[in-house]
Enzyme design. Structure first.
Site, short mmCIF file in Angstrom:
data_model
loop_
_atom_site.label_atom_id
_atom_site.label_comp_id
_atom_site.label_asym_id
_atom_site.label_seq_id
_atom_site.Cartn_x
_atom_site.Cartn_y
_atom_site.Cartn_z
N HIS A 12 -38.77 -6.04 74.79
CA HIS A 12 -38.16 -7.04 73.71
C HIS A 12 -39.56 -8.01 73.45
CE1 HIS A 12 -34.89 -10.17 72.70
NE2 HIS A 12 -35.87 -10.73 72.27
N HIS A 14 -41.61 -10.50 70.39
CA HIS A 14 -41.93 -10.99 68.96
C HIS A 14 -43.13 -11.16 68.82
CE1 HIS A 14 -37.54 -12.41 68.71
NE2 HIS A 14 -37.52 -12.35 69.85
N LYS A 94 -31.03 -4.76 65.58
CA LYS A 94 -30.82 -5.93 66.36
C LYS A 94 -29.84 -6.74 65.81
CE LYS A 94 -31.61 -9.34 69.38
NZ LYS A 94 -32.99 -10.12 69.58
N HIS A 131 -28.27 -10.00 70.48
CA HIS A 131 -28.38 -11.26 70.90
C HIS A 131 -27.19 -11.83 71.37
CE1 HIS A 131 -30.55 -15.20 71.22
NE2 HIS A 131 -29.34 -15.67 71.13
N HIS A 166 -32.01 -10.12 77.13
CA HIS A 166 -32.41 -11.73 77.88
C HIS A 166 -31.20 -11.91 78.36
CE1 HIS A 166 -31.21 -13.08 73.83
NE2 HIS A 166 -32.47 -12.92 73.16
N ASP A 239 -39.12 -11.12 75.63
CA ASP A 239 -38.64 -12.11 74.80
C ASP A 239 -39.58 -12.84 74.54
OD1 ASP A 239 -37.06 -13.02 72.82
OD2 ASP A 239 -35.92 -14.20 74.11
#
Ligand code: DOR
Ligand code: ZN
Length: 333
Positions: A12, A14, A94, A131, A166, A239
């Site tokens: 995970h 970004h 996602k 999420h 997360h 994350d």
């Protein structure tokens, strides 16, 4: 002391877009062979073309890295697109509840609206990454408030693989223990290390603000217990979510903790302190790959005990553990 692990996966991450991507990606590839790339870029990844373009863009910056691509689930993503998204390289879609986090204004309002899409994802063997927060609930209860939505999906689609991203609360850990094998979870290094006191206890630290917010000691203990139990459904996803300093040190500051530069050595330290170093390899290099049905990475990452101080900024972003000492570093081979 040295620790050798299989080259790890970050399930995970970004990497953002545009010019900063190359710097963020370089911090990641120092440590990780592969990463599951989140699609909440300013211009969202919702089409097969966007998936392959974004993938190519990442590979241009870091050719030795393997980006595992995702698409963002919005109303624009029709079930007929799923097979082409998979062909373009996507391994997961996602789901963001609308307004739950960064760039989620186009997220879902009801999971039921996406059942035809989930059905196609189940058929194609794509993972549904979630999420798990209800943004209308009080901030500390948001994750737990969304679990009933996850349960709905699991019951309706028994073969759909689903990841609660997360995980941050003890209730979600218990929930996961009661779920079938199709349900996995990522855990970040910051949720394993921090509590609300780090964020707010002695002056507010916006660089430790993230979604879902770090919680109590009891929550952190439950996450540690899950990881140290060696349960294969819990695997590492950082994350890591960089935001420039000015976007954090302001009113309405953005959520996101930049952990790529320090995640692996901090995990090593935590595992060693808890007598669990034998479990680090599976948490970072095996369970995630197995859940996604991927081959394990080749090669080894060796860490050696040689303390260093984390820089106060990386490319204008304040990282996790800035200015603090880390016990292990990567041994260059
Ligand atoms: O803290 C977070 N930051 N949580 C998320 O879910 C998204 C991320 C981001 O993109 O900034
Ligand atoms: Zn994220």
């Amino acid at each position: 002391m040295t620790i050798s692990i299989r080259r790890p996966d970050d399930m995970h991450i970004h990497l953002r877009e545009g010019k900063p991507l190359a710097s963020y990606a370089a911090d990641t590839t120092q440590w990780f062979a592969r990463g599951l790339i989140m699609p909440n870029t300013t211009s969202p990844i919702t089409t097969p073309e966007a998936v392959s373009q974004y993938r190519a863009y990442i590979l241009k910056a870091v050719p030795a890295f393997t980006p595992l691509m995702t698409f963002k689930i919005t109303r624009d993503v029709k079930p007929e697109l799923v097979s082409a998204l998979k062909k373009a390289g996507a391994v997961a879609g996602k789901y963001y509840p609308k307004g739950a986090t960064t760039n989620s204004g186009d997220g879902g309002e009801d999971v039921g609206d996406f059942y035809p899409l989930f059905q196609e994802m189940e058929r194609e063997g794509l993972v549904l990454s979630i999420h798990c927060e209800d943004p209308t609930a009080p901030v500390l209860e948001r994750e737990v408030a969304f679990l009933c939505q996850v349960e709905r999906i699991v019951h309706r689609f028994p073969r759909l693989k689903l990841v609660i991203e997360h995980v941050s609360s003890k209730e979600t850990v218990s929930f996961l223990k009661g779920m079938p094998e199709t349900v996995g979870a990522t855990i970040t290094v910051h949720h394993l290390l921090l509590t609300l006191d780090d964020l707010l206890g002695s002056g507010i630290n916006p660089h430790l603000f993230c979604k879902p917010i770090v919680k109590t000691k009891a929550d952190r203990e439950a996450l540690r217990a899950a990881v140290f139990s060696g349960d294969r459904r819990f695997f590492f996803g950082s994350d890591s979510a960089p935001h420039p300093r000015r976007m954090k040190e302001c009113e309405n500051g953005a959520g996101g903790i930049y952990s790529s530069p320090v995640a692996i050595p901090l995990l090593a330290e935590l595992f060693v302190e808890n007598g669990a170093e034998a479990l680090l390899n599976d948490f970072t290099g095996r369970f995630g790959a197995e859940f996604y049905g991927l081959p394990l990475n080749e090669g080894t990452l060796t860490l050696t005990e040689d303390p260093w101080i984390v820089e106060s900024e990386y490319h204008g972003v304040v990282p996790l553990w800035a200015g603090r000492s880390v016990r292990f570093r990567r041994m260059l081979t």
